[in-house]
Design a protein around this motif. Structure first.
Motif, PDB file in Angstrom:
ATOM      1  N   THR A 112       1.629  -7.557  -2.010  1.00  0.00           N
ATOM      2  CA  THR A 112       0.996  -8.868  -1.824  1.00  0.00           C
ATOM      3  C   THR A 112       0.552  -9.438  -3.165  1.00  0.00           C
ATOM      4  OG1 THR A 112       0.184  -8.159   0.339  1.00  0.00           O
ATOM      5  CG2 THR A 112      -0.855 -10.109  -0.610  1.00  0.00           C
ATOM      6  N   CYS A 128       7.931 -14.168  -5.004  1.00  0.00           N
ATOM      7  CA  CYS A 128       7.881 -13.474  -3.710  1.00  0.00           C
ATOM      8  C   CYS A 128       9.280 -13.251  -3.141  1.00  0.00           C
ATOM      9  CB  CYS A 128       7.016 -14.245  -2.718  1.00  0.00           C
ATOM     10  SG  CYS A 128       5.270 -14.132  -3.124  1.00  0.00           S
ATOM     11  N   GLN A 134       4.757 -10.570  -0.197  1.00  0.00           N
ATOM     12  CA  GLN A 134       3.993 -11.585   0.521  1.00  0.00           C
ATOM     13  C   GLN A 134       3.140 -12.335  -0.484  1.00  0.00           C
ATOM     14  OE1 GLN A 134       4.006 -12.119   4.079  1.00  0.00           O
ATOM     15  NE2 GLN A 134       5.827 -10.835   3.846  1.00  0.00           N
TER      16      GLN A 134
END
Ligand code: ZN
Length: 393
Positions: A112, A128, A134
């Protein structure tokens, strides 16, 4: 917006980076447009951009150069703020290289990413997608808040705080933001807080390097949106003062930008403090600016600009050049960003046109705002059958 130059706030007497109170150097520019990366739909509206005086000072303790009379509330960072450069193949290539380098180091297993100040989100999307990660993107100028179609990224049209961090982060990105932030010492501590809330995630910061501006006497790179100018040692030091340790620090984009990778230092203390700042950078810059401006004017005259000239690049550098060279202003500005074409430059009200516009064919001289794009611009003009004289800075 009103066109008047409003009075400036009282001058800062302490460095917003380290709190030091010994300030040196001085660079004063009167009545500067408060915003350059902004889309105006008419020449009148663009000429009426609010103006403020700018007064740069240098901190003798940490080396930060900052605008001591900044009126931050005057700068509108809303949806009409537009600073994307990724319509250039060269710039896009650099974004991909940066994304791949960060992926290799920090996102090998996806993960992330949180971006502080993601703009319209282009870099976060590239990163990403390439890292299969993410993303969370925060920016007040973001146009489409909410999740993206593929559900990979969620955008928020606001500032981010450590309280927003709900789980582990693998990387925090902060590109071309720190030069716009008034209380930069507090902001570095905020980044530290966000990183800690995400489990000690590494932070990638990208920003211009003051050394490049000084070396190139780049008067067009001093403008109101940028309230901070970081010498390389200074950016490092401010990160260390905020409790980070440095993982990597390098110059990129032909030396124009610096890329700093940091993470919270164990116990909040850095074992290897950065090198001392080199004093006197601002003095060198302010001493060279009028001569540098004269030089560009002479270069234009020698190239035959009396027969008409244009600027290539409606980014901050190009807009700033247009505003600094008002004695004989350019006929228009050329930019490959479709969302800038047909718009008018803040301050001068000069029109932005596409490279394919017929007027480009007849202009004898083009000043190139960022010489990193020179090969690309030459190729575009050649493919259009144009042969103007190109002047790189
Ligand atoms: Zn300082």
């Amino acid at each position: 917006m009103s066109s008047a130059t409003s009075p400036s706030p009282p001058a800062l007497t302490q460095c917003p980076g380290c709190g030091g109170s010994s300030l040196g150097g001085s660079l004063f520019l009167a009545a500067q447009p408060v915003i350059l990366n902004y889309r105006f739909g008419s020449a009148q509206e663009a000429q009426n951009v609010p103006r403020r005086d700018l007064h740069l000072r240098e901190c003798n303790s940490c080396g930060l150069v900052f605008n001591a009379i900044l009126d931050a509330a005057a700068i509108p960072y809303d949806e009409r703020y537009e600073n994307r450069q990724n319509f250039s193949a060269g710039f896009l290539g650099m974004l991909r290289d940066t994304a791949d380098s960060l992926t290799g180091k920090y996102l090998a297993g996806g993960g992330t990413v949180l971006e502080v100040g993601c703009g319209k989100g282009d870099f976060l999307q590239i990163l990403c997608r390439r890292a299969q990660a993410q993303g969370l993107g925060y920016d007040t100028s973001c146009e489409h808040p909410g999740p993206t179609e593929d559900g990979r990224i969620t955008f928020f049209q606001r500032y981010v705080t450590p309280e927003d961090v709900a789980g582990k982060l693998d990387l925090i990105i902060c590109r071309h933001v720190v030069e716009h932030v008034p209380q930069i010492g507090d902001f570095m501590r905020l980044l530290h807080g966000i990183s800690e809330a995400g489990g000690g995630a590494p932070v990638y910061i990208e920003t211009p390097a003051l050394e490049w501006i000084v070396e190139h006497q780049a008067f067009w790179d001093v403008f109101y949106e940028h309230c901070n100018y970081f010498p390389v040692n200074n950016l490092r030091r401010l990160a260390e003062l905020a409790g980070f340790e440095v993982l990597d620090h390098r110059l990129i984009f032909g030396g124009q930008y610096q890329a700093l990778e940091i993470r919270p230092a164990p116990g909040g203390k850095t074992a290897h403090p950065g090198q001392e700042p080199v004093p006197g950078q601002l003095e060198t810059l302010s001493g060279a600016l009028s001569a540098s401006r004269r030089e560009v004017t002479e270069k234009l005259a020698q190239a035959g600009a009396a027969g008409g000239w244009a600027i290539w690049g409606a980014g901050a550098k190009g807009v700033s050049l247009g505003n600094a060279l008002t004695d004989s202003p350019p006929a228009f500005v050329i930019d490959s960003n479709p969302s800038k074409q047909g718009m008018f430059l803040p301050g001068t009200g000069i029109r932005v046109i596409a490279p394919e516009s017929p007027e480009v064919k007849t202009i004898p001289v083009i000043l190139v705002a960022n010489s990193n794009y020179l090969p690309e611009i030459s190729a575009t003009l050649a493919s259009l059958g144009c042969q103007p004289k190109l002047l790189p800075l």
